[in-house]
Design a protein around this motif. Structure first.
Motif, PDB file in Angstrom:
ATOM      1  N   VAL A  89      58.050  41.442  27.862  1.00  0.00           N
ATOM      2  CA  VAL A  89      56.797  42.061  27.446  1.00  0.00           C
ATOM      3  C   VAL A  89      56.865  42.316  25.940  1.00  0.00           C
ATOM      4  O   VAL A  89      57.929  42.626  25.407  1.00  0.00           O
ATOM      5  N   ILE A 124      53.819  47.312  33.858  1.00  0.00           N
ATOM      6  CA  ILE A 124      53.413  46.199  33.003  1.00  0.00           C
ATOM      7  C   ILE A 124      54.172  44.956  33.443  1.00  0.00           C
ATOM      8  O   ILE A 124      55.400  44.936  33.424  1.00  0.00           O
ATOM      9  N   ALA A 128      53.567  40.127  29.546  1.00  0.00           N
ATOM     10  CA  ALA A 128      52.319  40.720  29.059  1.00  0.00           C
ATOM     11  C   ALA A 128      52.462  41.047  27.576  1.00  0.00           C
ATOM     12  O   ALA A 128      53.575  41.241  27.069  1.00  0.00           O
ATOM     13  N   ILE A 142      49.256  46.298  34.769  1.00  0.00           N
ATOM     14  CA  ILE A 142      48.895  45.197  33.883  1.00  0.00           C
ATOM     15  C   ILE A 142      49.567  43.949  34.440  1.00  0.00           C
ATOM     16  O   ILE A 142      50.791  43.902  34.568  1.00  0.00           O
ATOM     17  N   ALA A 144      51.028  40.100  35.102  1.00  0.00           N
ATOM     18  CA  ALA A 144      51.923  39.210  34.355  1.00  0.00           C
ATOM     19  C   ALA A 144      51.113  38.303  33.441  1.00  0.00           C
ATOM     20  O   ALA A 144      50.087  37.753  33.836  1.00  0.00           O
ATOM     21  N   ALA A 146      49.207  39.013  30.990  1.00  0.00           N
ATOM     22  CA  ALA A 146      47.969  39.571  30.451  1.00  0.00           C
ATOM     23  C   ALA A 146      48.118  39.890  28.968  1.00  0.00           C
ATOM     24  O   ALA A 146      49.209  40.210  28.495  1.00  0.00           O
ATOM     25  N   VAL A 159      44.127  42.098  34.512  1.00  0.00           N
ATOM     26  CA  VAL A 159      44.808  40.800  34.434  1.00  0.00           C
ATOM     27  C   VAL A 159      44.049  39.891  33.468  1.00  0.00           C
ATOM     28  O   VAL A 159      42.888  40.123  33.162  1.00  0.00           O
ATOM     29  N   ALA A 163      42.867  40.722  28.831  1.00  0.00           N
ATOM     30  CA  ALA A 163      42.955  41.475  30.091  1.00  0.00           C
ATOM     31  C   ALA A 163      41.614  42.109  30.443  1.00  0.00           C
ATOM     32  O   ALA A 163      40.945  42.684  29.590  1.00  0.00           O
TER      33      ALA A 163
END
Length: 170
Positions: A89, A124, A128, A142, A144, A146, A159, A163
């Motif tokens: 992330v 999250i 992302a 949130i 994957a 995004a 998403v 997003a």
């Protein structure tokens, strides 16, 4: 002293093996980031895996019992309690400007720093990207991959790129 502490983090602590091999490595990382770098409270329920980029720590606060997986990139953020962050992330607090076309973008200034705020009990997903200044509300998920460009209301599932909220959890 602060610079030396961050140098030690990047040379040694960051590269300790993943805790799936030996749990002790997670304990060492948690102790270091809580007691030396002081970006989070010490909590035996926290997970702070290998290869996490944490900038210079001046723009970072992490709550208790958070799980941050390997390869996470954090420029700066305010992260609440009980947050889960999947591998790879990116959490950004600045970006590049690109308005002028008479000079290359690489020579243009960056935007002012604006830390994202991630409230308590957020999950999250892997890969992302959280952009500067966004607020992710409590209890949100949130997805994957995004890219969060706008605020996400509490207890939402978001998403996509960019997003979008697809449903509420309540």
């Amino acid at each position: 002293m602060k610079k030396l502490s961050i140098i030690i983090y990047y040379i040694f602590i960051k590269h300790l093996p993943n805790s799936k091999y030996i749990r002790l490595f997670n304990c060492v990382r948690i102790l270091y980031v809580s007691k030396i770098l002081k970006v989070m409270p010490y909590d035996k329920n926290s997970i702070f895996e290998d290869n996490i980029y944490i900038s210079n720590c001046s723009q970072l606060r992490i709550g208790k019992a958070c799980q941050i997986n390997e390869g996470v990139f954090i420029q700066g953020a305010s992260i609440g309690d009980y947050v889960m962050i999947a591998p790879n992330v990116s959490i950004l607090n600045e970006s590049h400007t690109f308005q002028r076309t008479d000079i290359p973008m690489v020579f243009q200034p960056t935007t002012p720093k604006s830390n994202p705020v991630i409230d308590d009990d957020v999950w999250i997903g892997r890969n992302a990207v959280i952009l500067p200044g966004v607020h992710i509300g409590r209890g949100s998920i949130i997805g994957a991959g995004a890219v969060v460009t706008k605020n996400i209301p509490p207890y939402s599932v978001a998403v996509g790129v960019p997003a979008k909220v697809i449903r509420s959890r309540i």
